[in-house]
Design a protein around this motif. Structure first.
Motif, PDB file in Angstrom:
ATOM      1  N   GLU A 127       0.828  -1.222   0.000  1.00  0.00           N
ATOM      2  CA  GLU A 127       0.000   0.000   0.000  1.00  0.00           C
ATOM      3  C   GLU A 127       0.857   1.265   0.000  1.00  0.00           C
ATOM      4  O   GLU A 127       0.485   2.262  -0.603  1.00  0.00           O
ATOM      5  CB  GLU A 127      -1.020  -0.009   1.145  1.00  0.00           C
ATOM      6  CG  GLU A 127      -0.450  -0.142   2.521  1.00  0.00           C
ATOM      7  CD  GLU A 127      -1.562  -0.239   3.587  1.00  0.00           C
ATOM      8  OE1 GLU A 127      -2.742  -0.374   3.210  1.00  0.00           O
ATOM      9  OE2 GLU A 127      -1.229  -0.178   4.779  1.00  0.00           O
ATOM     10  N   GLU A 128       2.006   1.209   0.643  1.00  0.00           N
ATOM     11  CA  GLU A 128       2.882   2.391   0.625  1.00  0.00           C
ATOM     12  C   GLU A 128       3.483   2.611  -0.758  1.00  0.00           C
ATOM     13  O   GLU A 128       3.643   3.752  -1.206  1.00  0.00           O
ATOM     14  CB  GLU A 128       3.997   2.227   1.677  1.00  0.00           C
ATOM     15  CG  GLU A 128       3.478   2.371   3.100  1.00  0.00           C
ATOM     16  CD  GLU A 128       4.466   1.861   4.148  1.00  0.00           C
ATOM     17  OE1 GLU A 128       4.255   2.149   5.332  1.00  0.00           O
ATOM     18  OE2 GLU A 128       5.437   1.151   3.785  1.00  0.00           O
ATOM     19  N   ASN A 129       3.800   1.507  -1.453  1.00  0.00           N
ATOM     20  CA  ASN A 129       4.296   1.629  -2.822  1.00  0.00           C
ATOM     21  C   ASN A 129       3.242   2.251  -3.726  1.00  0.00           C
ATOM     22  O   ASN A 129       3.540   3.152  -4.511  1.00  0.00           O
ATOM     23  CB  ASN A 129       4.693   0.250  -3.371  1.00  0.00           C
ATOM     24  CG  ASN A 129       6.184  -0.029  -3.241  1.00  0.00           C
ATOM     25  OD1 ASN A 129       6.993   0.534  -3.960  1.00  0.00           O
ATOM     26  ND2 ASN A 129       6.535  -0.892  -2.303  1.00  0.00           N
ATOM     27  N   VAL A 130       1.996   1.767  -3.597  1.00  0.00           N
ATOM     28  CA  VAL A 130       0.930   2.231  -4.498  1.00  0.00           C
ATOM     29  C   VAL A 130       0.586   3.701  -4.226  1.00  0.00           C
ATOM     30  O   VAL A 130       0.329   4.472  -5.150  1.00  0.00           O
ATOM     31  CB  VAL A 130      -0.325   1.336  -4.371  1.00  0.00           C
ATOM     32  CG1 VAL A 130      -1.486   1.906  -5.179  1.00  0.00           C
ATOM     33  CG2 VAL A 130      -0.008  -0.081  -4.845  1.00  0.00           C
ATOM     34  N   SER A 131       0.614   4.108  -2.951  1.00  0.00           N
ATOM     35  CA  SER A 131       0.194   5.484  -2.653  1.00  0.00           C
ATOM     36  C   SER A 131       1.369   6.475  -2.597  1.00  0.00           C
ATOM     37  O   SER A 131       1.170   7.649  -2.297  1.00  0.00           O
ATOM     38  CB  SER A 131      -0.596   5.526  -1.339  1.00  0.00           C
ATOM     39  OG  SER A 131       0.180   4.996  -0.294  1.00  0.00           O
ATOM     40  N   PHE A 132       2.551   6.002  -2.950  1.00  0.00           N
ATOM     41  CA  PHE A 132       3.740   6.852  -2.863  1.00  0.00           C
ATOM     42  C   PHE A 132       3.592   8.163  -3.649  1.00  0.00           C
ATOM     43  O   PHE A 132       3.841   9.247  -3.127  1.00  0.00           O
ATOM     44  CB  PHE A 132       4.972   6.086  -3.360  1.00  0.00           C
ATOM     45  CG  PHE A 132       6.246   6.848  -3.247  1.00  0.00           C
ATOM     46  CD1 PHE A 132       6.915   6.925  -2.033  1.00  0.00           C
ATOM     47  CD2 PHE A 132       6.780   7.515  -4.335  1.00  0.00           C
ATOM     48  CE1 PHE A 132       8.097   7.646  -1.918  1.00  0.00           C
ATOM     49  CE2 PHE A 132       7.955   8.251  -4.225  1.00  0.00           C
ATOM     50  CZ  PHE A 132       8.604   8.308  -3.022  1.00  0.00           C
ATOM     51  N   GLY A 133       3.155   8.038  -4.903  1.00  0.00           N
ATOM     52  CA  GLY A 133       3.026   9.222  -5.760  1.00  0.00           C
ATOM     53  C   GLY A 133       1.982  10.190  -5.224  1.00  0.00           C
ATOM     54  O   GLY A 133       2.164  11.414  -5.262  1.00  0.00           O
ATOM     55  N   LEU A 134       0.886   9.636  -4.709  1.00  0.00           N
ATOM     56  CA  LEU A 134      -0.192  10.476  -4.163  1.00  0.00           C
ATOM     57  C   LEU A 134       0.317  11.252  -2.959  1.00  0.00           C
ATOM     58  O   LEU A 134       0.032  12.431  -2.758  1.00  0.00           O
ATOM     59  CB  LEU A 134      -1.376   9.599  -3.748  1.00  0.00           C
ATOM     60  CG  LEU A 134      -2.065   8.833  -4.884  1.00  0.00           C
ATOM     61  CD1 LEU A 134      -3.005   7.777  -4.325  1.00  0.00           C
ATOM     62  CD2 LEU A 134      -2.833   9.797  -5.774  1.00  0.00           C
ATOM     63  N   ARG A 135       1.080  10.549  -2.131  1.00  0.00           N
ATOM     64  CA  ARG A 135       1.668  11.172  -0.942  1.00  0.00           C
ATOM     65  C   ARG A 135       2.612  12.315  -1.343  1.00  0.00           C
ATOM     66  O   ARG A 135       2.553  13.407  -0.786  1.00  0.00           O
ATOM     67  CB  ARG A 135       2.447  10.091  -0.182  1.00  0.00           C
ATOM     68  CG  ARG A 135       2.719  10.385   1.258  1.00  0.00           C
ATOM     69  CD  ARG A 135       3.454   9.209   1.875  1.00  0.00           C
ATOM     70  NE  ARG A 135       2.549   8.170   2.331  1.00  0.00           N
ATOM     71  CZ  ARG A 135       1.974   8.170   3.539  1.00  0.00           C
ATOM     72  NH1 ARG A 135       2.219   9.138   4.377  1.00  0.00           N
ATOM     73  NH2 ARG A 135       1.176   7.195   3.891  1.00  0.00           N
ATOM     74  N   MET A 136       3.427  12.039  -2.374  1.00  0.00           N
ATOM     75  CA  MET A 136       4.371  13.060  -2.850  1.00  0.00           C
ATOM     76  C   MET A 136       3.622  14.294  -3.357  1.00  0.00           C
ATOM     77  O   MET A 136       4.096  15.411  -3.234  1.00  0.00           O
ATOM     78  CB  MET A 136       5.241  12.518  -3.995  1.00  0.00           C
ATOM     79  CG  MET A 136       6.179  11.391  -3.617  1.00  0.00           C
ATOM     80  SD  MET A 136       7.299  11.835  -2.297  1.00  0.00           S
ATOM     81  CE  MET A 136       8.471  12.821  -3.215  1.00  0.00           C
ATOM     82  N   ARG A 137       2.468  14.045  -3.961  1.00  0.00           N
ATOM     83  CA  ARG A 137       1.679  15.162  -4.503  1.00  0.00           C
ATOM     84  C   ARG A 137       0.878  15.871  -3.422  1.00  0.00           C
ATOM     85  O   ARG A 137       0.212  16.867  -3.681  1.00  0.00           O
ATOM     86  CB  ARG A 137       0.705  14.641  -5.563  1.00  0.00           C
ATOM     87  CG  ARG A 137       1.350  14.370  -6.896  1.00  0.00           C
ATOM     88  CD  ARG A 137       0.426  14.738  -8.040  1.00  0.00           C
ATOM     89  NE  ARG A 137      -0.892  14.139  -7.918  1.00  0.00           N
ATOM     90  CZ  ARG A 137      -1.237  12.988  -8.495  1.00  0.00           C
ATOM     91  NH1 ARG A 137      -0.370  12.338  -9.204  1.00  0.00           N
ATOM     92  NH2 ARG A 137      -2.453  12.511  -8.349  1.00  0.00           N
ATOM     93  N   GLY A 138       0.890  15.308  -2.222  1.00  0.00           N
ATOM     94  CA  GLY A 138       0.220  15.951  -1.102  1.00  0.00           C
ATOM     95  C   GLY A 138      -1.283  15.793  -1.097  1.00  0.00           C
ATOM     96  O   GLY A 138      -2.002  16.623  -0.533  1.00  0.00           O
ATOM     97  N   SER A 139      -1.783  14.708  -1.715  1.00  0.00           N
ATOM     98  CA  SER A 139      -3.239  14.504  -1.692  1.00  0.00           C
ATOM     99  C   SER A 139      -3.661  14.135  -0.268  1.00  0.00           C
ATOM    100  O   SER A 139      -2.896  13.530   0.480  1.00  0.00           O
ATOM    101  CB  SER A 139      -3.643  13.409  -2.679  1.00  0.00           C
ATOM    102  OG  SER A 139      -3.237  12.156  -2.228  1.00  0.00           O
ATOM    103  N   ASP A 140      -4.890  14.484   0.123  1.00  0.00           N
ATOM    104  CA  ASP A 140      -5.257  14.281   1.526  1.00  0.00           C
ATOM    105  C   ASP A 140      -5.536  12.814   1.819  1.00  0.00           C
ATOM    106  O   ASP A 140      -5.786  12.014   0.922  1.00  0.00           O
ATOM    107  CB  ASP A 140      -6.421  15.189   1.943  1.00  0.00           C
ATOM    108  CG  ASP A 140      -7.728  14.736   1.324  1.00  0.00           C
ATOM    109  OD1 ASP A 140      -8.276  13.732   1.780  1.00  0.00           O
ATOM    110  OD2 ASP A 140      -8.172  15.413   0.369  1.00  0.00           O
TER     111      ASP A 140
END
Ligand SMILES: Nc1ncnc2c1ncn2[C@@H]1O[C@H](COP(=O)(O)OP(=O)(O)OP(=O)(O)O)[C@@H](O)[C@H]1O
Ligand SMILES: [Mg+2]
Length: 260
Positions: free
Chosen positions: A98-111
């Motif tokens: 799950e951390e791999n999949v959401s990595f890009g979203l996290r980088m983009r600062g999505s809530d």
């Protein structure tokens, strides 16, 4: 409208063009991928398909020529292009599924709420919901590939670059993933560049198929329009006709390679 444009693209690598010289993988290659189309790239092994994809992705630079995405020269990787690499090493080994999949979203600062929803949807899509807390080393090859696919889709890029994404999957899962990719492409009208060895897969998926010559100094040898109505049953005479023509074209390159 052209989405991706390669003009006169050459790519050399240091060493083994024999006697220690540079190896010219691509030589003045031209390629146009249209906005919103599903483009498949076929060619004999080692001809330079992954090299082409890496140049479009911005992970590597051409030795000569230009690579443009929507009329802008590619200067590096970007969120507009999502990549599924041929190698499973593309995952972060220290992050869970799950951390791999959401990595890009996290980088983009999505809530966090949005991130959780996107994560759930994409893990479900690739059938990994139950494995979300595992690390890459705890997954099979096919599972690791599906993590990459979920990661690329979660970022919702305009352009999807996929390098033999279904190579390690069993026939059943592969079929399901092919249908999902076509569904996503149909709904979101992304531009897709998809590399495969599987001629049938290319005909089933693509609007157009580019066939590369053997390396070294590879180029795009021909472009085949696939005008079959979707969804495409594989056993029709029209399908077989395209299959046989592509098969002969690739076989000729592979034969020539063996005889060199
Ligand atoms: N980083 C590199 N350094 C040196 N040579 C490279 C590098 N990357 C690719 N090559 C060479 O360039 C050629 C094309 O490689 P590429 O991986 O693009 O082929 P491919 O068509 O994707 O093959 P396959 O179907 O087996 O995946 C090969 O001869 C390969 O050895
Ligand atoms: Mg490759």
């Amino acid at each position: 409208m052209t989405s991706i444009r390669l003009r006169n693209v050459s790519k050399s690598f240091d060493g083994d063009g024999r006697a220690g010289g540079a190896y010219t993988a691509l030589d003045r290659l031209d390629l146009d991928v249209r906005e919103g189309e599903f483009f498949c790239l076929l060619g004999p092994t080692g001809c330079g398909k992954s090299t082409v994809l890496h140049l479009i992705a911005g992970f590597d630079m051409p030795s000569a020529g230009s690579v443009e995405v929507r009329d802008h020269p590619v200067a590096g990787p970007g969120a507009d292009r999502g990549v599924v690499f041929q190698t499973e090493l593309a995952l972060f080994p220290w992050l869970t599924v799950e951390e791999n999949v959401s990595f890009g979203l996290r980088m983009r600062g999505s809530d966090a709420g949005e991130r959780a929803a996107i994560l759930d949807r994409n893990l479900e899509l690739v059938g990994l919901s139950k494995h979300r807390r595992k690390f890459p080393r705890e997954l099979s090859g096919g599972m690791k590939q599906r993590v990459q696919i979920a990661r690329a889709l979660a970022n919702d890029p305009d352009i999807l670059l996929m390098d033999e994404p279904f190579g390690a999957l069993d026939a059943q899962t592969r079929r399901r993933m092919q249908e999902e990719v076509v569904r996503i492409w149909t709904e979101a009208r992304k531009t897709v560049v998809f590399i495969t060895h599987d001629i049938g897969e290319a005909i089933w998926l693509a609007d157009r198929i580019g066939v590369m010559t053997r390396g070294p100094a590879a180029r795009v040898k021909e472009i085949v329009d696939v005008k079959l109505a979707r969804p495409r049953p594989a056993m029709t005479p029209e399908f077989a006709e395209i299959y046989n023509a592509l098969s002969a074209s690739i076989h000729a390159e592979a034969e020539a390679m063996l005889n060199e």
